[in-house]
Design an enzyme around this catalytic site. Structure first.
Site, PDB file in Angstrom:
ATOM      1  N   GLU A 209     -75.846  16.401   8.536  1.00  0.00           N
ATOM      2  CA  GLU A 209     -74.823  16.936   7.633  1.00  0.00           C
ATOM      3  C   GLU A 209     -74.274  15.882   6.678  1.00  0.00           C
ATOM      4  OE1 GLU A 209     -72.096  19.187  10.050  1.00  0.00           O
ATOM      5  OE2 GLU A 209     -73.646  20.653  10.538  1.00  0.00           O
ATOM      6  N   LYS A 342     -69.853  31.642  10.351  1.00  0.00           N
ATOM      7  CA  LYS A 342     -71.206  31.268   9.906  1.00  0.00           C
ATOM      8  C   LYS A 342     -71.984  32.569   9.760  1.00  0.00           C
ATOM      9  CE  LYS A 342     -71.501  26.875  12.452  1.00  0.00           C
ATOM     10  NZ  LYS A 342     -71.954  26.262  13.720  1.00  0.00           N
TER      11      LYS A 342
END
EC number: 4.2.1.11
Length: 431
Positions: A209, A342
């Site tokens: 990330e 998500k």
């Protein structure tokens, strides 16, 4: 003008070099929507199924030709001729046709890609930005806000090849007056963190990330080096910047105990690990903790919520998997006080909006999130603004798959001006 005339699915590559599903939805009048499904590494067991081929001779078994086949075959056939502006109907058609509880026939990756592409095509047909169309779908037309970013500047756990147990150590630039300023502050701290790590002879390699992934002496040391970087950047911890963590505790939950390699393989009970986290919140201005226990440890979560829930935000990710059935159970039992959103955990835009609404109606916050496997698709930026969710997690200040979302937020803020306030720390539960 918003009737679907063609749907195309294809296999593309995500930020980890693995295949994922991209869908194109074409409407009458030449309007097109393009969207790609993301993919997670630390996944909740109750997530909708991401369909992979399992053919080891191709992409090590991770190919998505079956899911792409579903897009080009039965899904395309079912939604062609339907109105893309009727998002709920498009999603219902796909979900009903799949017919399984967890979208395992076509794959949530197939259904989601088409769901998002249809929304983008409909926005184009309406002549409006995606965030505006999402606000209308959400029943909140014209209501926008810019989200407070949680920037994952040290990666551990499943997102990095290091000895740090806690998966994400994040900064929130709460002293910023605008999203654009928050991004600048985050960038400055990120670059100062590189200097701090280098000065200690530590690695500045990045994880999935975009955050640094050094080996550290303990989990608390991650917070200590971030505190040093904040100071070096000229900011005050607790005033200009607050901290957040994603423990992803399911990943180190073994035989009913939380076993931390970074703490000398020490094993904690649910209560002990809750107090371990509580001690960290006393040493540092941590205002949000995600997945602070295993997804199945609901008794532990009830205790953790009792101990920490009125002081800080407790976010359920693997715990709730963007699923309204599970979230409702959590709300009824007083588990956590926030949900991570998500959309590939549930597999459609309609169901995602339902989870955000349920959370907000119950006084829970909703944090919009990327996955560790991402693409250049920046839909979550529009989702955060269009639902006025208030918070977003989309990684660090490196890797274009992460930065794409920040850049889209900067563009949206510029377009909306004072119609989309940046509320900073006020968005965080308990602050």
């Amino acid at each position: 003008m918003s009737k679907i005339v063609k749907v195309i699915g294809r296999e593309i590559i995500d930020s980890r070099g693995n295949p994922t599903v991209e869908a194109e939805v074409h409407l009458e009048g030449g309007f097109v929507g393009l969207a790609a499904a993301p993919s997670g590494a630390s996944t909740g067991s109750r997530e909708a199924l991401e369909l992979r081929d399992g053919d080891k001779s191709r992409f090590l078994g991770k190919g998505v030709t079956k899911a792409v086949g579903a897009v080009n075959g039965p899904i395309a056939e079912a939604v062609t001729g339907k109105d893309a502006k009727d998002q709920a109907n498009i999603d219902k058609i796909m979900i009903d046709l799949d017919g399984t509880e967890n979208k395992s026939k076509f794959g949530a990756n197939a259904i989601l890609a088409v769901s998002l592409a249809a929304a983008k095509a409909a926005a184009a047909a309406k002549g409006m930005p995606l965030y505006e169309h999402i606000a209308e779908l959400n029943g909140t037309p014209g209501k926008f806000s810019m989200p407070l970013p949680m920037m994952n500047i040290i990666n551990g756990g499943e997102h990095a090849d290091n000895n740090v147990d806690i998966q994400e150590f994040m900064i929130q630039p709460v002293g910023a007056k605008t999203l654009k300023e928050a991004v600048r502050i985050g960038s400055e701290v990120f670059h100062n963190l590189a200097k701090v790590l280098k000065s200690k002879g530590m690695s500045t390699a990045v994880g999935d990330e975009g955050g640094y992934a050094p080996n550290l002496g303990s989990n608390a040391e991650a917070l200590a080096v971030i505190a040093e970087a904040v100071k070096a950047a000229g900011y005050e911890l607790g005033k200009d910047i607050t901290l957040a963590m994603d423990c992803a505790a399911s990943e180190f939950y073994k035989d009913g105990k939380y076993v931390l390699a970074g703490e000398g393989n020490k094993a904690f009970t649910s209560e002990e690990f809750t107090h371990f986290l509580e001690d960290l919140t006393k040493q540092y201005p941590i205002v949000s903790i995600e997945d602070g226990l295993d997804e199945s440890d609901w008794d532990g979560f009830a205790y953790q919520t009792k101990v920490l829930g009125d002081k800080i935000q407790l976010v359920g990710d693997d715990l709730f998997v963007t699923n309204t059935k599970i979230l409702k159970e959590g709300i009824d039992k007083g588990i956590a006080n926030s949900i991570l959103i998500k959309f590939n955990q549930i597999g459609s835009l309609t169901e995602t909006l339902a989870a955000i609404k349920m959370a907000k109606d119950a006084g829970y916050t909703a944090v919009i999130s990327h996955r560790s496997g991402e693409t250049e698709d920046a839909t979550i930026a529009d989702l955060a603004v269009g639902t006025a969710a208030g918070q977003i997690k989309t990684g660090s200040m490196s890797r274009s798959d992460r930065v794409a979302k920040y850049n889209q937020l900067i563009r949206i803020e510029e377009a909306l001006g004072n119609r989309a306030p940046f509320n900073g720390l006020k968005e965080v539960k308990g602050q």
